[in-house]
Design a protein around this motif. Structure first.
Motif, PDB file in Angstrom:
ATOM      1  N   HIS A 153       0.815  -1.218   0.000  1.00 27.33           N
ATOM      2  CA  HIS A 153       0.000   0.000   0.000  1.00 27.33           C
ATOM      3  C   HIS A 153       0.848   1.268   0.000  1.00 27.33           C
ATOM      4  O   HIS A 153       0.450   2.281  -0.591  1.00 27.33           O
ATOM      5  N   THR A 154       2.007   1.217   0.642  1.00 27.06           N
ATOM      6  CA  THR A 154       2.863   2.408   0.647  1.00 27.06           C
ATOM      7  C   THR A 154       3.353   2.733  -0.761  1.00 27.06           C
ATOM      8  O   THR A 154       3.259   3.872  -1.220  1.00 27.06           O
ATOM      9  N   THR A 208      -1.550   4.150  -1.356  1.00 27.81           N
ATOM     10  CA  THR A 208      -2.864   3.931  -0.747  1.00 27.81           C
ATOM     11  C   THR A 208      -2.790   3.623   0.749  1.00 27.81           C
ATOM     12  O   THR A 208      -3.784   3.218   1.345  1.00 27.81           O
ATOM     13  N   ALA A 209      -1.615   3.801   1.360  1.00 23.22           N
ATOM     14  CA  ALA A 209      -1.487   3.585   2.802  1.00 23.22           C
ATOM     15  C   ALA A 209      -2.181   4.707   3.554  1.00 23.22           C
ATOM     16  O   ALA A 209      -2.096   5.884   3.186  1.00 23.22           O
ATOM     17  N   MET A 210      -2.884   4.340   4.631  1.00 24.06           N
ATOM     18  CA  MET A 210      -3.697   5.298   5.374  1.00 24.06           C
ATOM     19  C   MET A 210      -2.995   5.754   6.652  1.00 24.06           C
ATOM     20  O   MET A 210      -2.344   4.964   7.337  1.00 24.06           O
ATOM     21  N   TYR A 251      -4.425   9.689   3.049  1.00 28.60           N
ATOM     22  CA  TYR A 251      -3.347   8.895   2.474  1.00 28.60           C
ATOM     23  C   TYR A 251      -1.987   9.449   2.911  1.00 28.60           C
ATOM     24  O   TYR A 251      -1.790  10.662   2.979  1.00 28.60           O
ATOM     25  N   ILE A 252      -1.071   8.529   3.198  1.00 25.24           N
ATOM     26  CA  ILE A 252       0.268   8.926   3.613  1.00 25.24           C
ATOM     27  C   ILE A 252       1.060   9.381   2.385  1.00 25.24           C
ATOM     28  O   ILE A 252       1.219   8.628   1.416  1.00 25.24           O
ATOM     29  N   ARG A 253       1.510  10.611   2.431  1.00 23.73           N
ATOM     30  CA  ARG A 253       2.272  11.170   1.315  1.00 23.73           C
ATOM     31  C   ARG A 253       3.706  11.527   1.706  1.00 23.73           C
ATOM     32  O   ARG A 253       4.540  11.788   0.849  1.00 23.73           O
ATOM     33  N   LEU A 300      -5.183  -2.959   8.072  1.00 24.13           N
ATOM     34  CA  LEU A 300      -5.421  -1.562   7.698  1.00 24.13           C
ATOM     35  C   LEU A 300      -5.931  -1.486   6.263  1.00 24.13           C
ATOM     36  O   LEU A 300      -5.142  -1.551   5.312  1.00 24.13           O
ATOM     37  N   PRO A 301      -7.233  -1.341   6.068  1.00 22.00           N
ATOM     38  CA  PRO A 301      -7.771  -1.230   4.715  1.00 22.00           C
ATOM     39  C   PRO A 301      -7.264   0.039   4.031  1.00 22.00           C
ATOM     40  O   PRO A 301      -7.034   1.061   4.686  1.00 22.00           O
TER      41      PRO A 301
END
Length: 361
Positions: free
Chosen positions: A51-52, A56-58, A64-66, A281-282
């Protein structure tokens, strides 16, 4: 003296969502003051890596983690050997020792969380997922102040996943207050996190039930001694089945799957006073569909956890070292990483996939 090259192979992500690009001339970092250089032998592949790199990691606020170092080099379940020491490293750290590359890279060691051995919540922490190059490369620099030095008699092939999946599920079992004789349901039990959560719960003497999809995962989980398996693909009402098996509801439900369906009715599986622990973690904003009245009147506990402390990580390692917990790993070539991400998206991975990073070991 080990010969250390100037360049190496690394699985880089030039931009989030842009896919993996293997660079064969990526610089080998040099250890600075109080740092070590490790040669990576193996590395597990985590959903968080997927996801990272996809963007799309939350984060905790649902965005979203930027704030991710680019080019991004993922990997936070690495096992390596120390091959060089920077100036200022204490004499107890030796060349040749096994070290782990866990999620957390550095912490401040002074805040209230660090002082309480909850350093995974340190506001100044840097990690190998977002801020520092991780274990999807042949060599890595790690700070000696927060170093997971591992026993010499570990099996490096199976130990990598314990540095994230293992400590996370070990911590989940602790946070769910699991005791001998308690009934525990693990949702997503057949995956990399799930099969470890099952074993850590069994190690506490719990009566463990697994929820997942497909007969193959059921047979896999039964090999660990679970007390029952619920295949959601052919069970019309999973909650009703859980209540039937647990005589009214489970003492704990640990959700390691990372999708909306897994969380939709998770709290409904619990008995009065039961605990729901949220792990998976969706990659979207997902909410528990449980009324406040249900939580209050049935005295439910809702908990979660972000990996664990370094001490808890080493405790989780010890269960594997002693053979109490046995990770299911499939070793794949380093170059398979893009294919593995696709398999994770499709939910095809049984247990944990481990990449063989070092070419000559």
């Amino acid at each position: 003296m080990v010969a250390i090259p100037k360049t190496q192979t690394a699985a880089t992500v030039p931009k989030l969502g842009g896919g993996v690009v293997f660079k064969h001339d990526y610089p080998v970092p040099q250890p600075g003051h109080n740092e070590i250089l490790a040669k990576i032998l193996y590395s597990g592949v985590c959903q968080s890596d997927l996801h990272t790199q996809a963007g799309t990691a939350m984060s905790a606020d649902g965005s979203y983690i930027r704030n991710v170092k680019l080019p991004h080099v993922g990997g936070h379940e690495g096992i390596g050997r120390i091959v060089a020491l920077g100036p200022g490293v204490t004499e107890d750290i030796k060349i040749g020792s096994y070290v782990g590359v866990p999620f957390i890279a550095r912490v401040c060691r002074r805040c209230n969380y660090c002082l309480a051995a909850k350093e995974q919540y340190c506001a100044k922490q840097l990690n190998h997922l977002h801020h520092r190059d991780g274990s999807f490369q042949e060599y890595i620099v790690i700070g000696a102040d927060y170093l997971a030095v591992l026993p010499d008699d570990i099996d490096p092939v199976v130990m990598g996943p314990i540095l994230c999946a293992g400590v996370t599920t070990y911590k989940a079992v602790k946070n769910a207050n699991v005791k001998a004789g308690d009934s525990v349901v693990v949702v997503g039990a057949g995956g990399g996190l799930g099969h470890l959560a099952v074993q850590y719960a069994l190690a506490q003497g719990a009566i463990v039930y697994g929820v997942d999809g497909g007969a193959e995962k059921g047979e896999f989980l039964k090999s660990y001694g679970i007390h029952g398996y619920i295949d959601f693909t052919n069970t019309p009402d999973v909650v009703a089945k859980v209540k039937e098996l647990t005589n009214g509801g489970a003492d704990a439900a640990i959700v390691v799957a990372n999708n909306q369906k897994a969380y939709a009715q998770a709290a409904e599986m619990l008995t009065i006073g039961g605990t729901l622990n949220c792990v998976g973690l969706p990659p979207d904003k997902v909410y528990l569909q449980t009324t406040v009245a249900t939580i209050a009147l049935r005295a439910l506990n809702i908990t979660g956890n972000l990996v664990g402390s370094l001490k808890e990580c080493l405790e989780a390692v010890e269960f594997v070292r002693r053979g109490v917990v046995k990770p299911k790993v499939v070793v794949r070539p380093f170059e398979d990483l893009p294919k593995i991400y696709e398999e994770l998206v499709r939910g095809e991975v049984l247990g944990r996939i481990v990449l063989k990073i070092a070419k000559d070991e």
